[in-house]
Scaffold this motif. Sequence first.
Motif, PDB file in Angstrom:
ATOM      1  N   VAL A  35      67.792 -50.458   7.948  1.00  0.00           N
ATOM      2  CA  VAL A  35      68.365 -50.545   6.636  1.00  0.00           C
ATOM      3  C   VAL A  35      67.522 -50.623   5.532  1.00  0.00           C
ATOM      4  O   VAL A  35      67.410 -50.087   4.405  1.00  0.00           O
ATOM      5  CB  VAL A  35      69.509 -51.510   6.444  1.00  0.00           C
ATOM      6  N   LEU A  36      66.219 -51.456   5.777  1.00  0.00           N
ATOM      7  CA  LEU A  36      65.301 -51.678   4.672  1.00  0.00           C
ATOM      8  C   LEU A  36      64.286 -50.605   4.312  1.00  0.00           C
ATOM      9  O   LEU A  36      63.785 -49.958   5.321  1.00  0.00           O
ATOM     10  CB  LEU A  36      64.687 -53.098   5.064  1.00  0.00           C
ATOM     11  N   SER A  37      63.937 -50.575   3.161  1.00  0.00           N
ATOM     12  CA  SER A  37      63.265 -49.368   2.889  1.00  0.00           C
ATOM     13  C   SER A  37      61.591 -50.034   2.806  1.00  0.00           C
ATOM     14  O   SER A  37      61.483 -51.262   3.256  1.00  0.00           O
ATOM     15  CB  SER A  37      63.096 -49.078   1.451  1.00  0.00           C
ATOM     16  N   ASP A  38      60.850 -49.068   2.935  1.00  0.00           N
ATOM     17  CA  ASP A  38      59.229 -49.850   2.863  1.00  0.00           C
ATOM     18  C   ASP A  38      58.906 -50.653   1.616  1.00  0.00           C
ATOM     19  O   ASP A  38      57.932 -51.625   2.031  1.00  0.00           O
ATOM     20  CB  ASP A  38      58.183 -48.624   2.915  1.00  0.00           C
ATOM     21  N   ASP A  39      59.508 -50.548   0.602  1.00  0.00           N
ATOM     22  CA  ASP A  39      59.392 -51.388  -0.552  1.00  0.00           C
ATOM     23  C   ASP A  39      60.014 -52.785  -0.286  1.00  0.00           C
ATOM     24  O   ASP A  39      59.486 -53.655  -0.700  1.00  0.00           O
ATOM     25  CB  ASP A  39      59.912 -50.669  -2.001  1.00  0.00           C
ATOM     26  N   ASP A  40      61.349 -52.702   0.348  1.00  0.00           N
ATOM     27  CA  ASP A  40      61.759 -53.912   0.766  1.00  0.00           C
ATOM     28  C   ASP A  40      61.096 -54.898   1.707  1.00  0.00           C
ATOM     29  O   ASP A  40      60.718 -55.869   1.565  1.00  0.00           O
ATOM     30  CB  ASP A  40      63.144 -53.594   1.286  1.00  0.00           C
TER      31      ASP A  40
END
Length: 140
Positions: A126-131
């Motif tokens: 679910v989490l992006s690379d930025d997250d």
Amino acid sequence: MHKFITDFFNTNHQALELLFIAYRRHKARDGVYARQLFDKFKAGMQEHIGWEENLLLPALESANRKSFPTDKARAEHQQVMQQINWIEGLLDKGVDTSQDDLSLEYMLNDHFENDEFNLYPVCDRVLSDDDTAKILMAIY
């Protein structure tokens, strides 16, 4: 799919598990060293749970509220820390903690399994690379 969160946090689990095993192994032979191991284990668990509570779970809630039951994870964290604090109190009094250690071992097994097979894979999905980068910035 990246497995960065899974790999990073599983490595942390392994380190905490080794500290707990070493504490239990050394209790009968060297109480002072065992207590040092327990204290490191407790500090490590506080840090680990703090990362989950303050970084992973809020990131999941922001990314997708329905992706993971965060209330259940928080309740589990509270139970684990209560047991750790209970054992610490018994150690302070010089009371045998064998049965309580065993209870904690079962709790840790459940907690680590829930994280490894549920929480971390959901984070990786679910989490992006930025997250993930924001989480790492907060950890380091």
